[in-house]
Design a protein around this motif. Sequence first.
Motif, mmCIF file in Angstrom:
data_model
loop_
_atom_site.group_PDB
_atom_site.id
_atom_site.type_symbol
_atom_site.label_atom_id
_atom_site.label_comp_id
_atom_site.label_asym_id
_atom_site.label_seq_id
_atom_site.Cartn_x
_atom_site.Cartn_y
_atom_site.Cartn_z
ATOM 1 N N LEU A 42 -9.113 2.428 1.079
ATOM 2 C CA LEU A 42 -8.050 1.772 0.322
ATOM 3 C C LEU A 42 -8.543 1.666 -1.110
ATOM 4 C CD1 LEU A 42 -5.332 0.280 0.262
ATOM 5 C CD2 LEU A 42 -6.566 -1.817 0.854
ATOM 6 N N LEU A 67 -3.230 -6.893 3.595
ATOM 7 C CA LEU A 67 -3.991 -5.651 3.417
ATOM 8 C C LEU A 67 -4.798 -5.319 4.668
ATOM 9 C CD1 LEU A 67 -5.224 -5.941 -0.286
ATOM 10 C CD2 LEU A 67 -3.388 -4.490 0.621
ATOM 11 N N VAL A 118 0.848 -1.187 0.000
ATOM 12 C CA VAL A 118 0.000 0.000 0.000
ATOM 13 C C VAL A 118 0.886 1.241 0.000
ATOM 14 C CG1 VAL A 118 -1.728 1.306 1.307
ATOM 15 C CG2 VAL A 118 -1.854 -1.194 1.245
ATOM 16 N N GLY A 143 -3.537 0.601 -3.059
ATOM 17 C CA GLY A 143 -3.026 -0.765 -3.104
ATOM 18 C C GLY A 143 -2.372 -1.087 -4.429
#
Length: 146
Positions: A99, A87, A54, A64
Motif C-alpha cells: 500500500l 485501511l 484505496v 491510499g
Amino acid sequence: MVSKADYAIVPYTSQHSRALGQVFGSPKERDVYETSGPGFTLLYQGKVIASAGVILLWSGVGDGWACLGPDVRRHLRAIQFYTHRGLSMVCREHKLRRLQALVVKDFEAACRWAKSLGFRVESEMPLAGPNGETLIRFVHFPQGEA
C-alpha cells in the motif's frame, strides 16, 4: 461531549469530496476515487468530516488517499482510529502486499500522519506534484517487509 455514537462510516461518493471543499479538474479526476477501489467517509452527526480509501492499481497493490475537512483537529482521534481500521480491512480483503501513498513533502502534519498509520518513507519525487512540489512516496507492507 463527543461520543462514538455521534460517528458513522458510509461508502465514499464524490459528493463527499465536494462537501470537504475538494475541487477536481475534470469529471474523470473526480470519479477515479469513487470507481477505482474502496473508499469510506466519516460522518460526525451527519456532517462529512473526512474521506479515505484505496485505488486498486493491480493485484496486490493499492494507492491510499485521504481528503480531510476543516474540522480535522476536533476529530483527530476518530479520524486516526477509523482510517487505520479501514485501511487494515481493505488490505486484508483485497490481499494487498503493498500500500503506497503520496504526500507533499512540505506538508509536515500529513507526513507525520502517514507514519502514524504504519507507512514509511520510500522515496522523494522532486517536481512530481501538480504545482511542481516535491512529493514523498510512503509505503506500507501489510503482510510484512519486502
